[in-house]
Design an enzyme around this catalytic site. Structure first.
Site, PDB file in Angstrom:
ATOM      1  N   VAL B  43       0.926  -1.336  -0.032  1.00  0.00           N
ATOM      2  CA  VAL B  43      -0.035   0.086  -0.139  1.00  0.00           C
ATOM      3  C   VAL B  43       0.881   1.279  -0.070  1.00  0.00           C
ATOM      4  O   VAL B  43       0.509   2.251  -0.912  1.00  0.00           O
ATOM      5  CB  VAL B  43      -0.827   0.076   1.295  1.00  0.00           C
ATOM      6  CG1 VAL B  43      -1.800   1.246   1.339  1.00  0.00           C
ATOM      7  CG2 VAL B  43      -1.759  -1.216   1.128  1.00  0.00           C
ATOM      8  N   PRO B  63      11.272   0.392   9.019  1.00  0.00           N
ATOM      9  CA  PRO B  63      12.592  -0.460   8.978  1.00  0.00           C
ATOM     10  C   PRO B  63      12.688  -1.212   7.739  1.00  0.00           C
ATOM     11  O   PRO B  63      12.042  -1.862   7.026  1.00  0.00           O
ATOM     12  CB  PRO B  63      12.283  -1.634  10.225  1.00  0.00           C
ATOM     13  CG  PRO B  63      10.888  -1.112  10.582  1.00  0.00           C
ATOM     14  CD  PRO B  63      10.177  -0.259   9.661  1.00  0.00           C
ATOM     15  N   GLY B  66      11.358  -4.701   6.378  1.00  0.00           N
ATOM     16  CA  GLY B  66      10.173  -5.352   5.927  1.00  0.00           C
ATOM     17  C   GLY B  66       9.761  -4.523   4.476  1.00  0.00           C
ATOM     18  O   GLY B  66       8.567  -4.481   4.469  1.00  0.00           O
ATOM     19  N   ASP B 126      -7.007   2.008   5.142  1.00  0.00           N
ATOM     20  CA  ASP B 126      -8.162   0.962   5.785  1.00  0.00           C
ATOM     21  C   ASP B 126      -8.847   1.508   6.917  1.00  0.00           C
ATOM     22  O   ASP B 126      -9.407   0.552   7.491  1.00  0.00           O
ATOM     23  CB  ASP B 126      -7.431  -0.452   5.829  1.00  0.00           C
ATOM     24  CG  ASP B 126      -7.284  -1.082   4.546  1.00  0.00           C
ATOM     25  OD1 ASP B 126      -7.874  -1.050   3.885  1.00  0.00           O
ATOM     26  OD2 ASP B 126      -6.044  -1.925   4.497  1.00  0.00           O
TER      27      ASP B 126
END
Lengths: 269, 269
Positions: B43, B63, B66, B126
């Site tokens: 996203v 970070p 990820g 979301d």
């Protein structure tokens, strides 16, 4: 970080290229929030309608002597709050957005500066450097909104393109969005538990992937009921099958020939 | 104010009806401004591209462990500034917009609250109630941007509609906007003074009113030069005439039959 140059060029091909020079197009949520419109002319009338279509609480500051007929109509119908005088800084209290459309560059700039001090997003009509955002030409059909921006290169062309798009869209475009929403609601009645949720989501995605946009616009109430018959088997029939099923009463899907595979189901993700 | 009820209903018909339930669709101007993206997943990758296409100065806080491949690519190409850790409140310093896309509702809400305190527009992916604005599906072609919003009723449908529109548009859609801009520049060379300005504006409006969108997309460099021959007489020929003139050298417009009126000029406003 050291990088293998050949790898970089592969990556560059893999990802979308940046296309600079655009705007960030946003659907601003202004429901129930105070939008201050300064001015009561034709441009203000357009701004007011945009804001009312987004459920904003609009306050118009403008002397009643110079009001455009449409603005006068919005005031008479109590669709907006009217402050019958020129702008004063206290008008900004509680405002979450400010739209200025007055023929007074000095006053406009003064309001823009106040908005920046107070960090209120603002648009000063016809003064691009004094705008946090521009407006475009918007086609509206129920829940569907399509906005055309030429990034300031031609507002008249934006309107032409909007008309072109409105003419190209299937007739039920706005309605189709409601239909899919309705299908989701009906599905939740059939499969209400939270354990059903992953299957529900997969099936709904399958529906979106199986039908094209024109077919979705064609979906009737009856089609939806027939479509839902295929949910337990986690299948989505081709649109031709839905068409063929029209007028059939009490369809027993398990007895349909369609399950022999000859109708080309969309199975799997 | 007392009103004659019959008059009100006439007025109500005269002006566009309010269609509540929409968003206020805006072309946000974010060029050179700091946009903070919190998160480095799929996203976030979409958000980053949107912002880069609008020339924003993007800072990504996430970070490096990820990161999505596309985000990694944007960082490697130095298209964005990367802060290799989780969010800290000081990241908001100087940010003019904040986009959060992390799988951590508590952290998201905390960032949203900080943004509201600091009056920074924000979108928490979301979480509709924690969004000042939503994104839509955007078609981009040079200066042309078309955004489709279903007002949260179906992002997949928005993408379908966007694809449908992209397919329906004339091939040179984006280019046509540049062409009209070019025509304006050429015109200003022919009629450079400020006294020419009203005539220039009238003539340009006449051009927009005479040709439809498909014709505008078809306008070539040669067509524009021929079109400009009609400016001194303040006329705009039908598109058929421009087509007929293609390949003619040194057209002397005053000697053309077209001035006998038989070609159906667009004269007057």
């Amino acid at each position: 970080m050291t990088r293998d140059p050949s790898q970089v060029s592969i990556m560059a091909k893999k990802f979308p290229q940046v296309q600079p020079g655009g705007s960030l197009i946003l659907a601003w949520q202004i429901k129930g929030k105070k939008v201050l419109v300064v001015g009561g002319g034709e441009v203000a009338a357009g701004r007011i309608l945009n804001c009312l279509n987004a459920d904003a609480a609009v306050t118009v500051v403008a002397p009643s002597t110079g009001l455009n007929d449409e603005v006068r109509h919005r005031i008479a119908e109590k669709q907006v709050t009217h402050v019958d005088r020129v702008f004063e800084p206290s008008d900004l209290d509680g405002a979450e957005m400010v739209l200025v459309a007055v023929d007074d560059p000095a006053a406009s700039t003064a309001i823009w500066k106040l908005c920046k001090e107070k960090k209120i997003p603002a648009n000063i009509a016809d003064v691009p450097p004094e705008c946090d955002f521009y407006f475009g030409s918007v086609h509206r059909d129920g829940p569907l909104q399509i906005m055309v921006s030429t990034n300031g290169k031609g507002p008249r062309i934006a309107a032409l393109i909007r008309k072109f798009i409105a003419k190209s869209l299937p007739e039920n475009a706005g309605n189709a969005i409601e239909t899919i929403g309705e299908l989701r609601v009906k599905l939740r009645k059939i499969a209400p538990t939270s354990e059903d949720s992953p299957k529900r989501m997969t099936w709904m995605s399958k529906v979106s992937d199986t039908y094209n946009w024109q077919e979705m616009c064609e979906l009737t109430e009856e089609d939806m009921d027939n479509l839902l018959l295929f949910y337990p088997a986690n299948k989505v029939p081709d649109f031709d099958i839905l068409r063929a099923l029209r007028g059939e009463k009490n369809t027993d899907v398990s007895k349909l020939d369609v399950f022999d595979g000859s109708f080309g189901f969309s199975v799997g993700a």
